[in-house]
Design an enzyme around this catalytic site. Structure first.
Site, short mmCIF file in Angstrom:
data_model
loop_
_atom_site.label_atom_id
_atom_site.label_comp_id
_atom_site.label_asym_id
_atom_site.label_seq_id
_atom_site.Cartn_x
_atom_site.Cartn_y
_atom_site.Cartn_z
N GLN A 47 0.84 -1.21 0.00
CA GLN A 47 0.00 0.00 0.00
C GLN A 47 0.87 1.25 0.00
O GLN A 47 2.08 1.18 0.25
CB GLN A 47 -0.91 -0.01 1.23
CG GLN A 47 -0.15 -0.17 2.55
CD GLN A 47 -0.93 -0.91 3.63
OE1 GLN A 47 -2.15 -1.00 3.54
NE2 GLN A 47 -0.26 -1.44 4.63
N ASP A 153 1.23 -12.27 6.76
CA ASP A 153 -0.21 -12.15 6.60
C ASP A 153 -0.91 -12.82 7.79
O ASP A 153 -0.70 -14.01 8.05
CB ASP A 153 -0.60 -12.85 5.29
CG ASP A 153 -2.06 -12.66 4.94
OD1 ASP A 153 -2.85 -12.29 5.85
OD2 ASP A 153 -2.42 -12.89 3.78
N GLY A 154 -1.74 -12.05 8.49
CA GLY A 154 -2.44 -12.57 9.66
C GLY A 154 -3.34 -13.75 9.32
O GLY A 154 -3.58 -14.62 10.17
N ASP A 171 -6.98 -5.74 14.63
CA ASP A 171 -6.94 -4.29 14.42
C ASP A 171 -6.63 -4.06 12.95
O ASP A 171 -5.51 -3.72 12.57
CB ASP A 171 -5.85 -3.69 15.33
CG ASP A 171 -5.77 -2.18 15.19
OD1 ASP A 171 -6.63 -1.59 14.51
OD2 ASP A 171 -4.82 -1.60 15.74
N SER A 172 -7.65 -4.29 12.13
CA SER A 172 -7.42 -4.28 10.68
C SER A 172 -7.85 -2.96 10.06
O SER A 172 -8.61 -2.19 10.66
CB SER A 172 -8.23 -5.40 10.03
OG SER A 172 -9.59 -5.06 10.09
N SER A 173 -7.36 -2.73 8.85
CA SER A 173 -7.87 -1.61 8.07
C SER A 173 -9.22 -2.04 7.46
O SER A 173 -9.70 -3.15 7.71
CB SER A 173 -6.86 -1.20 7.00
OG SER A 173 -5.88 -2.18 6.79
N1 SAM Z 1 -7.25 1.66 13.44
C1 SAM Z 1 -7.25 1.55 12.06
C2 SAM Z 1 -8.58 1.59 11.39
O1 SAM Z 1 -9.56 1.03 11.90
O2 SAM Z 1 -8.66 2.21 10.34
C3 SAM Z 1 -6.45 0.40 11.54
C4 SAM Z 1 -5.17 0.17 12.26
S1 SAM Z 1 -3.86 -0.55 11.51
C5 SAM Z 1 -3.07 0.75 10.69
C6 SAM Z 1 -4.39 -1.64 10.23
C7 SAM Z 1 -3.24 -2.49 9.73
O3 SAM Z 1 -3.71 -3.73 9.24
C8 SAM Z 1 -2.44 -1.86 8.59
O4 SAM Z 1 -1.19 -1.45 9.06
C9 SAM Z 1 -2.34 -2.98 7.53
O5 SAM Z 1 -1.06 -3.06 6.94
C10 SAM Z 1 -2.68 -4.20 8.39
N2 SAM Z 1 -3.17 -5.36 7.61
C11 SAM Z 1 -4.05 -5.34 6.57
N3 SAM Z 1 -4.25 -6.60 6.12
C12 SAM Z 1 -3.50 -7.42 6.91
C13 SAM Z 1 -3.31 -8.83 6.95
N4 SAM Z 1 -3.93 -9.65 6.08
N5 SAM Z 1 -2.47 -9.34 7.90
C14 SAM Z 1 -1.84 -8.52 8.79
N6 SAM Z 1 -2.00 -7.18 8.79
C15 SAM Z 1 -2.82 -6.64 7.88
#
Ligand code: SAM
Length: 289
Positions: A47, A153-154, A171-173
């Site tokens: 991203q 990847d989670g 805590d995902s996007s």
């Molecule tokens: N608090 C924020 C919101 O609700 O908008 C989100 C917090 S945090 C920045 C979200 C994180 O999830 C991002 O840094 C992203 O890179 C991560 N992410 C997205 N998909 C993922 C996956 N499949 N496995 C692990 N992390 C992931």
């Protein structure tokens, strides 16, 4: 700064000598923030990662043009996604955070001395590096030895970890790109398996105003898998609609916690919020019924 300004992504525009970030991920709603300065801007393999300094919300993490967290209101979301499960779990020792690259949730979890291990599984190392360096208001420059960063990847990670964690925080996007699978039924099945027999999970389940379908689907999935499912809310000004939802899935009933372990230095959550955040407005009850 000059170099960055010559190749602005489409969501950043100069208008009358003012720099504006416009979140335009919704068809009929655009939210714009006036930006003082681009602090960091890099394309990762996953991203476009930016740290921007904004006039009203201070420094903010922006991924692919979408505001994730800010200096001004990041604590509301991070405290609510962390302290609620940690307070309701009888003895959280091993905690997994999936996503959470801004480190705000890990920072809150690390406030509990009795938590022994915090595994942070974030797909994008660039998010963690940039937030630690440029967004200390949220990340707190997290360097607690109990926190182990795992960059993968989670979705794949939880498949290989049965019966391991007391609490899992997702805590995902938003559910696009790499985060899409983090909202799927099969992912929650693996989360259920990765939790110990008294384990508990929480995820952010989006806006009850603008993402009713996601909220309902998430709650339905979690209720199918866990004997106890509950929703709570908080108001986070930079998320569309303000009102935000979190869904808990627990293997044991949620009983009123002894709030004496609530850290003293929280800015949003307190005893009263902890017990009242599960009170839902009528329109949400209708969505979920
Ligand atoms: N608090 C924020 C919101 O609700 O908008 C989100 C917090 S945090 C920045 C979200 C994180 O999830 C991002 O840094 C992203 O890179 C991560 N992410 C997205 N998909 C993922 C996956 N499949 N496995 C692990 N992390 C992931």
């Amino acid at each position: 700064m000059k170099d960055i300004l010559t190749s602005l992504p489409p969501y950043l525009k100069m208008e009358n000598d003012e720099l504006w970030l416009t979140e335009d991920d919704r068809e009929n709603l655009k939210i714009s923030y006036r930006i003082k300065e681009i602090i960091f801007s890099e394309q990762s393999p996953f991203q476009h990662v930016m740290i921007l300094d904004s006039y009203d919300f201070g420094r903010m993490l922006v991924l692919d043009g979408v505001v994730q967290t800010t200096s001004i209101d990041g604590h509301i979301y991070n405290e609510m996604i962390s302290h609620v499960p940690l307070q309701f779990h009888p003895s959280p020792k091993k905690v997994l955070i999936i996503g959470g690259g801004d480190c705000g949730a890990a920072r809150e979890v690390a406030k509990y001395k009795h938590v022994e291990e915090i595994h942070m599984v974030e797909i994008d190392e660039k998010v963690v590096q940039s937030c630690k360096e440029h967004l200390p208001e949220v990340s707190g420059n997290l360097s607690d030895p109990r926190v182990r960063f795992i960059y993968t990847d989670g979705v794949a990670f939880v498949k290989d970890h049965a019966n391991t964690y007391d609490v899992i925080i997702i805590d995902s996007s938003d559910p696009v790109g790499a985060a899409k699978e983090l909202f799927s039924y099969s992912f929650y099945e693996n989360i259920h398996r990765a939790l110990k027999e008294d384990g508990m999970m929480v995820c952010q389940s989006q806006s009850p105003i603008f993402h009713k379908d996601i909220l309902k689907q998430t709650y339905t999935n979690i209720r199918q898998l866990f004997p106890h499912a509950s929703i709570y809310t908080a108001t986070v000004p930079t998320y569309p609609g303000g009102l935000w939802s979190f869904t808990i899935g627990a293997k044991i009933p949620l009983s009123l916690p002894d709030t004496s372990s609530l850290p003293a230095d929280t800015k949003y959550i307190n005893d009263a919020i902890l017990t009242q955040c599960f009170q839902l407005p009528q329109f949400m009850k209708t969505i979920l019924s």
